[in-house]
Design a protein around this motif. Structure first.
Motif, PDB file in Angstrom:
ATOM      1  N   ARG A   7     -55.083  16.740   5.258  1.00 51.33           N
ATOM      2  CA  ARG A   7     -54.528  17.314   5.297  1.00 51.33           C
ATOM      3  C   ARG A   7     -53.247  17.002   5.827  1.00 51.33           C
ATOM      4  N   ARG A   8     -53.419  16.708   6.841  1.00 49.89           N
ATOM      5  CA  ARG A   8     -52.329  16.295   7.500  1.00 49.89           C
ATOM      6  C   ARG A   8     -51.814  15.711   7.526  1.00 49.89           C
ATOM      7  N   ARG A   9     -52.085  14.219   6.706  1.00 49.22           N
ATOM      8  CA  ARG A   9     -51.510  12.905   6.388  1.00 49.22           C
ATOM      9  C   ARG A   9     -50.608  13.251   5.100  1.00 49.22           C
ATOM     10  N   PHE A  10     -51.124  14.361   4.519  1.00 49.77           N
ATOM     11  CA  PHE A  10     -49.871  15.261   3.667  1.00 49.77           C
ATOM     12  C   PHE A  10     -48.266  15.184   4.038  1.00 49.77           C
ATOM     13  N   LEU A  11     -49.079  16.197   4.438  1.00 47.13           N
ATOM     14  CA  LEU A  11     -47.692  17.494   5.337  1.00 47.13           C
ATOM     15  C   LEU A  11     -46.564  16.163   6.459  1.00 47.13           C
ATOM     16  N   ASP A  12     -47.073  15.337   7.024  1.00 44.82           N
ATOM     17  CA  ASP A  12     -46.941  14.065   7.611  1.00 44.82           C
ATOM     18  C   ASP A  12     -45.437  13.141   7.341  1.00 44.82           C
ATOM     19  N   HIS A  13     -46.593  13.234   5.467  1.00 39.41           N
ATOM     20  CA  HIS A  13     -46.128  11.994   5.203  1.00 39.41           C
ATOM     21  C   HIS A  13     -44.384  12.859   4.483  1.00 39.41           C
ATOM     22  N   TYR A  14     -44.441  14.240   4.063  1.00 45.11           N
ATOM     23  CA  TYR A  14     -43.264  14.944   2.792  1.00 45.11           C
ATOM     24  C   TYR A  14     -42.505  15.146   4.073  1.00 45.11           C
ATOM     25  N   VAL A  15     -43.104  15.425   5.549  1.00 50.20           N
ATOM     26  CA  VAL A  15     -42.108  16.496   6.642  1.00 50.20           C
ATOM     27  C   VAL A  15     -41.399  14.448   6.473  1.00 50.20           C
ATOM     28  N   ARG A  16     -42.013  13.159   6.930  1.00 52.82           N
ATOM     29  CA  ARG A  16     -40.914  12.270   7.210  1.00 52.82           C
ATOM     30  C   ARG A  16     -40.076  11.431   5.993  1.00 52.82           C
ATOM     31  N   ALA A  17     -40.365  12.160   4.890  1.00 48.78           N
ATOM     32  CA  ALA A  17     -39.275  12.429   3.805  1.00 48.78           C
ATOM     33  C   ALA A  17     -38.299  13.487   3.755  1.00 48.78           C
ATOM     34  N   GLY A  18     -38.392  14.587   3.978  1.00 45.73           N
ATOM     35  CA  GLY A  18     -37.300  15.457   4.488  1.00 45.73           C
ATOM     36  C   GLY A  18     -37.232  16.655   4.292  1.00 45.73           C
ATOM     37  N   HIS A  19     -39.107  16.578   4.005  1.00 44.13           N
ATOM     38  CA  HIS A  19     -39.344  18.304   3.725  1.00 44.13           C
ATOM     39  C   HIS A  19     -39.818  19.442   4.832  1.00 44.13           C
ATOM     40  N   THR A  20     -39.307  20.594   4.864  1.00 40.27           N
ATOM     41  CA  THR A  20     -39.494  21.462   5.953  1.00 40.27           C
ATOM     42  C   THR A  20     -41.335  21.740   5.646  1.00 40.27           C
ATOM     43  N   GLU A  21     -41.824  21.909   6.419  1.00 40.80           N
ATOM     44  CA  GLU A  21     -43.541  21.755   6.343  1.00 40.80           C
ATOM     45  C   GLU A  21     -43.791  23.703   6.819  1.00 40.80           C
ATOM     46  N   VAL A  22     -43.621  24.657   5.768  1.00 41.68           N
ATOM     47  CA  VAL A  22     -44.385  25.619   5.122  1.00 41.68           C
ATOM     48  C   VAL A  22     -45.431  25.771   5.649  1.00 41.68           C
ATOM     49  N   SER A  23     -46.265  27.412   6.219  1.00 38.98           N
ATOM     50  CA  SER A  23     -47.373  27.275   6.207  1.00 38.98           C
ATOM     51  C   SER A  23     -47.906  28.225   5.409  1.00 38.98           C
ATOM     52  N   SER A  24     -49.584  28.171   4.345  1.00 39.94           N
ATOM     53  CA  SER A  24     -49.987  28.630   3.821  1.00 39.94           C
ATOM     54  C   SER A  24     -49.601  29.881   3.461  1.00 39.94           C
ATOM     55  N   ALA A  25     -49.091  30.726   2.499  1.00 38.42           N
ATOM     56  CA  ALA A  25     -49.470  32.024   2.249  1.00 38.42           C
ATOM     57  C   ALA A  25     -50.960  32.215   2.164  1.00 38.42           C
ATOM     58  N   SER A  26     -50.966  34.216   2.630  1.00 41.15           N
ATOM     59  CA  SER A  26     -52.194  35.094   3.097  1.00 41.15           C
ATOM     60  C   SER A  26     -52.843  34.824   1.374  1.00 41.15           C
ATOM     61  N   LEU A  27     -54.247  34.432   1.556  1.00 42.90           N
ATOM     62  CA  LEU A  27     -54.632  34.196  -0.597  1.00 42.90           C
ATOM     63  C   LEU A  27     -54.518  36.247  -1.571  1.00 42.90           C
ATOM     64  N   ILE A  28     -53.892  36.695  -0.608  1.00 44.27           N
ATOM     65  CA  ILE A  28     -52.830  38.070  -0.729  1.00 44.27           C
ATOM     66  C   ILE A  28     -51.658  38.381  -0.941  1.00 44.27           C
ATOM     67  N   LEU A  29     -51.474  38.267  -1.558  1.00 43.41           N
ATOM     68  CA  LEU A  29     -49.376  38.119  -2.067  1.00 43.41           C
ATOM     69  C   LEU A  29     -49.856  39.705  -2.884  1.00 43.41           C
ATOM     70  N   ASN A  30     -48.353  39.684  -2.712  1.00 49.74           N
ATOM     71  CA  ASN A  30     -48.225  40.864  -3.148  1.00 49.74           C
ATOM     72  C   ASN A  30     -47.326  40.921  -4.763  1.00 49.74           C
ATOM     73  N   ASP A  31     -48.552  40.182  -5.781  1.00 52.94           N
ATOM     74  CA  ASP A  31     -47.708  40.033  -7.008  1.00 52.94           C
ATOM     75  C   ASP A  31     -48.983  40.774  -8.048  1.00 52.94           C
ATOM     76  N   PRO A  32     -48.459  41.499  -9.315  1.00 56.55           N
ATOM     77  CA  PRO A  32     -49.537  42.767  -9.767  1.00 56.55           C
ATOM     78  C   PRO A  32     -50.389  41.442 -10.861  1.00 56.55           C
ATOM     79  N   ASN A  33     -50.125  39.923 -11.103  1.00 60.17           N
ATOM     80  CA  ASN A  33     -50.480  39.130 -12.025  1.00 60.17           C
ATOM     81  C   ASN A  33     -51.780  38.856 -10.973  1.00 60.17           C
ATOM     82  N   LEU A  34     -51.712  38.864  -9.674  1.00 63.29           N
ATOM     83  CA  LEU A  34     -53.227  37.972  -9.138  1.00 63.29           C
ATOM     84  C   LEU A  34     -54.103  38.825  -8.176  1.00 63.29           C
TER      85      LEU A  34
END
Length: 894
Positions: A7-34
């Motif tokens: 997990r950590r290697r994946f995030l670090d790889h993309y942060v080095r490539a200019g990506h912003t690390e975003v935390s995981s959303a909750s497993l429950i989102l307000n989406d009527p389809n899911l």
């Protein structure tokens, strides 16, 4: 390589490539389809659709996901989990295919020393959509893949969408060749067990319309921007890098199997049937812990039903493996230990998680006990029929009822049937299960629809958030930024019209966090409009739902936005009262009584909390006392903004399943008494809440209780009404108010004694007439039949006593007694056949079918005695005639 490092290697790889690390959303989102978040891109859908402007051009995350489409197959395949972690990188109109392929290839094939995963590039394959020549050329150029390791596949495999109208596009999947020992050669098209998919790169460029399958929908046109959405299966990469055979044997899952081995005495890897059960336990235990951690509780529908199924399958599998004692407590503890390095909240909230899981196990073990008794009854019936020439098979319908109605697993039904020398109509059971699944699937599909079109708000969201002024003032001068009606912007609204109004600033609270929206008004010269509701778009744009009462409202107008002060006063009382009740609950019940939901409005609060079992009267009283003591203490109410981690370290309570930003608002009442993360409005001192009167406490689902209460003036009005009621009762009883409970208890006891005497008198009267029934018995062949209506008011138990007495008076003569009565609008009945009548083929339970329909009745029993009740007294005569005819048939055939 351990999973947490993957997990950590994946995030670090993309942060080095200019990506912003975003935390995981909750497993429950307000989406009527899911029901649950099932893909890494779910929280980013509004950005892909162009409805909201993302705060970053490129992002990366490791998202918690749950997919439960086919729970029964878990453990049978070796590459699927119900819970899994989807690592992804996302571009919102920034880069496209070339960069996506380059980033993925370098992470997979770079050496471990250089921060990569170190996969052998010679064992990697790629697929592409049929006509995506661009992607194929990029795989050759960037990865050096030869033609034979790139396969073109159709829309069902390599064209991605969410299954509903929304973003879509061609994709390229990356596969790893596990070697010839795992299957045939020929790439992913030939064998997806040998060639394991580990990463899907979606080139999201189009918007799809409605359709009926993965490859049957219309492409509506291009998205506003070309986007990238990728998903790497963390668990799949883990089992490849750890050199194990499947996802159940990785470092985070195998320890659960090891614990299950200890608890059951069985060994994993010896028997395939046992192995499936071990995998079910390991998979479901992890999923259940993650779901409970995000606020899901066992229930009978929706998310709660899925969790309940998972937990019950763990219990069932453990029992089938030989566990004699409960196992849940130890299993979930292992999950906590393995998963908390990536999800520390599992450790800090473990007591609650454990309580929910163990509570469900305890309840289900009771269900298994009662289900066993029901099975034994069904087995006895089958054996009885077998003795008279029937087949030794428990019907599919019986097995389905045991499973569906009583929660009794089919595996245990099969096992117990075999032990009893019986079989089960599995085909019939599977057919009924398939019908049920189809109904559920059709219902779920009917509920799915396209994501709400929020495009009309995009420009307004991009301008920045609505400035909420309501913490400091109730009246704010504001500019009308937009008017929206029917999903489109309009220039004006006149008297009598309803419209959505967007203001640059507003003192009116928008509904959130359990607090309903403020009511108020918008005024200007010649204008008066009522604000009936306020909702949020994208968590930052206030949308006022307004009715124009007088004049004309126009975009660009400067108005005075006003909160109804009486409404706000009551609303703050309700919200602050909710915090007080929460604190009191935790003080009385302990730290496991944590919030599971709330609703507060002027004068009223409703608070749901996690707890097993109902509260005692003493606990309810204590909670009310603690709450009102805190109100009377006149605690100051302080609010401040701090970062999320610091707030948690201070002990601030958070709502499970809620996603918080880096900065949070803390509401503190009385220092340590109450401290919660909250964005709502509150009183300034606890005494302003006024009295809190708890109305009651009830269950709203397994492991979730609900407290309701009045606050402030509504509390006073309620108590005044109760006082008046008590005074009225005291006046009627002619005693002081304080003596009312004792006097009522005396009256109830006297009534109870009188009813017993009445029942006794009625029974004696009925029994005294028993000889009369015998004298009027009909002779039908060798049988004597009493079929009669009993006196009004005779209960079912009385009928049973009377029928037994009548039957005994016939001695050894074959006799049948059928009595139907009337009591409280119902038709209780009893059928009794003595041993001599049974020898002639009469069975009391079977006779119920002859007269039951006439009285709309149901019942049952054994050959000697049967009883039940109907609901149609007008059918008594017809029922008695029907049973006479049936007994006559039996007598003629004997």
């Amino acid at each position: 390589m351990q999973t947490h490092e993957i997990r950590r290697r994946f995030l670090d790889h993309y942060v080095r490539a200019g990506h912003t690390e975003v935390s995981s959303a909750s497993l429950i989102l307000n989406d009527p389809n899911l029901l649950f978040v099932n893909a890494g891109m779910v929280q980013f859908v509004p950005y892909f659709l162009g409805q909201q402007t993302p705060p970053w051009d490129r992002a990366t995350s490791v998202q918690k996901c749950v997919r439960t489409g086919d729970i029964e197959n878990v453990g049978i395949t070796t590459r699927h989990n119900t819970f899994f972690q989807m690592a992804g990188n996302f571009s919102f109109g920034d880069y496209f295919k070339r960069e996506a392929i380059s980033f993925a290839w370098s992470l997979l094939t770079d050496s471990v020393e250089d921060g990569g995963y170190g996969f052998d590039p010679e064992r990697l394959w790629a697929t592409a959509y049929l006509d995506d020549d661009e992607a194929i050329e990029l795989w050759k150029e960037i990865a050096g893949l030869p033609d034979e390791r790139i396969q073109r596949r159709g829309m069902a495999d390599n064209y991605w969408s969410m299954g509903i109208p929304g973003p879509c596009g061609p994709c390229s999947e990356i596969y790893y060749d596990r070697g010839p020992e795992f299957g045939v050669e020929g790439g992913p098209e030939a064998d997806e067990d040998r060639y394991l998919e580990i990463w899907n790169l979606v080139f999201m460029q189009n918007e799809r319309g409605a359709g009926t399958s993965k490859d049957n929908f219309e492409i509506l046109g291009p998205l506003p921007k070309q986007n990238i959405d990728t998903g790497l299966g963390v668990e799949r990469v883990a089992f490849l890098l750890q050199g194990v055979d499947n996802v159940y044997e990785t470092d985070l899952v195998r320890p659960v199997i090891t614990k299950a081995e200890e608890l059951t005495g069985r060994t994993y890897g010896v028997n395939n049937e046992d192995d499936v059960r071990f995998r079910v336990i390991a998979d479901h235990a992890r999923t259940a812990v993650m779901l409970i951690g995000d606020g899901v509780n066992p229930g009978n529908d929706g998310r709660g039903y899925v969790l309940r199924r998972l937990l019950r399958r763990i219990v069932r599998s453990a029992k089938l493996l030989g566990a004699e004692q409960p196992t849940m407590r130890e299993l979930v503890a292992v999950v906590r230990d393995e998963m908390s390095p990536s999800y520390p909240e599992l450790a800090t909230d473990f007591t609650r998680i454990e309580t929910v899981a163990v509570g469900e196990e305890t309840a289900f073990l009771k269900t298994l006990t009662s289900g066993s008794r029901l099975f034994e009854g069904a087995a006895d019936d089958v054996k009885a029929k077998t003795a008279s020439g029937g087949g030794a098979v428990i019907s599919g319908e019986q097995a389905f009822i045991l499973h569906d109605t009583y929660g009794f697993p089919i595996d245990l039904t099969l096992e117990m049937a075999a032990e009893a020398g019986l079989s089960v109509d599995e085909d019939g059971f599977r057919s009924l299960m398939a019908e049920q699944r189809k109904r559920a699937k059709d219902d779920a599909q009917a509920r799915k629809h396209a994501h709400a079109d929020l495009t009309v708000y995009k420009e307004l969201v991009d301008r920045g958030p609505t400035e909420f002024t309501g913490f400091a003032e109730l009246n704010s001068e504001a500019t009308v930024l937009a008017l929206i009606s029917g999903g489109v912007r309009v220039p004006t609204a006149v008297a009598g019209e309803s419209v959505e109004v967007i203001l640059d600033r507003s003192p009116l609270y928008a509904e959130s966090g359990g607090q309903i929206a403020d009511q108020g008004s918008l005024t200007a010269t010649g204008l008066r409009a009522s604000v009936d509701d306020v909702q949020k778009i994208a968590k930052k744009l206030w949308v006022h739902k307004v009715t124009v009462d007088e004049g004309q409202l126009t975009e660009g107008d400067v108005v005075l936005a006003q909160v109804d002060p009486q409404w706000r006063h009551g609303s703050t009382q309700g919200h602050s009262g909710t915090h007080m009740v929460h604190a009191a609950l935790r003080q009385v019940l302990g730290p496991n009584a944590v919030q599971a939901g709330s609703l507060n409005k002027p004068g009223y609060l409703r608070f749901d909390f996690n707890w097993q079992g109902g509260l005692t009267e003493s606990q309810r009283d204590q909670i009310e006392v603690v709450t009102n003591d805190a109100v009377g203490a006149d605690f100051p109410v302080n609010t401040f903004v701090t970062d999320l981690q610091k707030a948690k370290e201070m002990g601030a309570m958070a709502l499970f399943g809620e996603n918080y930003g880096d900065e949070v608002r803390v509401v503190e009442i009385g220092g340590p008494f109450s401290m919660e993360l909250c964005g709502g409005t509150h009183v300034q001192h606890s005494s302003q809440i006024g009295p809190v009167t708890i109305l009651g406490e009830s269950s709203v689902g397994s492991g979730v209780r609900r407290v309701e209460a009045f606050v402030g003036l509504d509390s006073y009005k309620y108590l005044a009404k109760e006082r008046a009621l008590l005074a009225g009762v005291a006046s009627s009883l002619k005693v002081p108010s304080e003596e009312v409970p004792a006097r009522v208890e005396q009256l109830v006891e006297r009534l109870r004694v009188a009813e017993k005497e009445l029942d006794k008198t009625r029974m004696n009267a009925a029994l005294s007439g028993a000889s009369g029934y015998v004298e009027k018995a009909e002779r039908l062949g060798a049988l004597k039949l009493v079929a009669a209506a009993a006196p009004d008011g005779v209960t079912g138990n009385d009928l049973r006593t009377l029928a037994t007495d009548i039957r005994g008076r016939f001695g050894s003569d074959p006799a049948v007694v059928v009595l139907l009565g009337t009591a409280d609008g119902k038709v209780p009945f009893v059928v009794s056949a003595n041993k001599a009548a049974q020898d002639l083929g009469v069975k009391a339970g079977e006779l119920v079918g002859s007269f039951g329909p006439a009285i709309s009745g149901r019942g049952g029993g054994k050959a000697e005695m049967a009883q039940g009740s109907g609901s149609d007294p007008s059918g008594i005569d017809a029922g008695l005639s029907a049973v006479r005819a049936r007994v006559a048939e039996l007598a003629a055939g004997s």
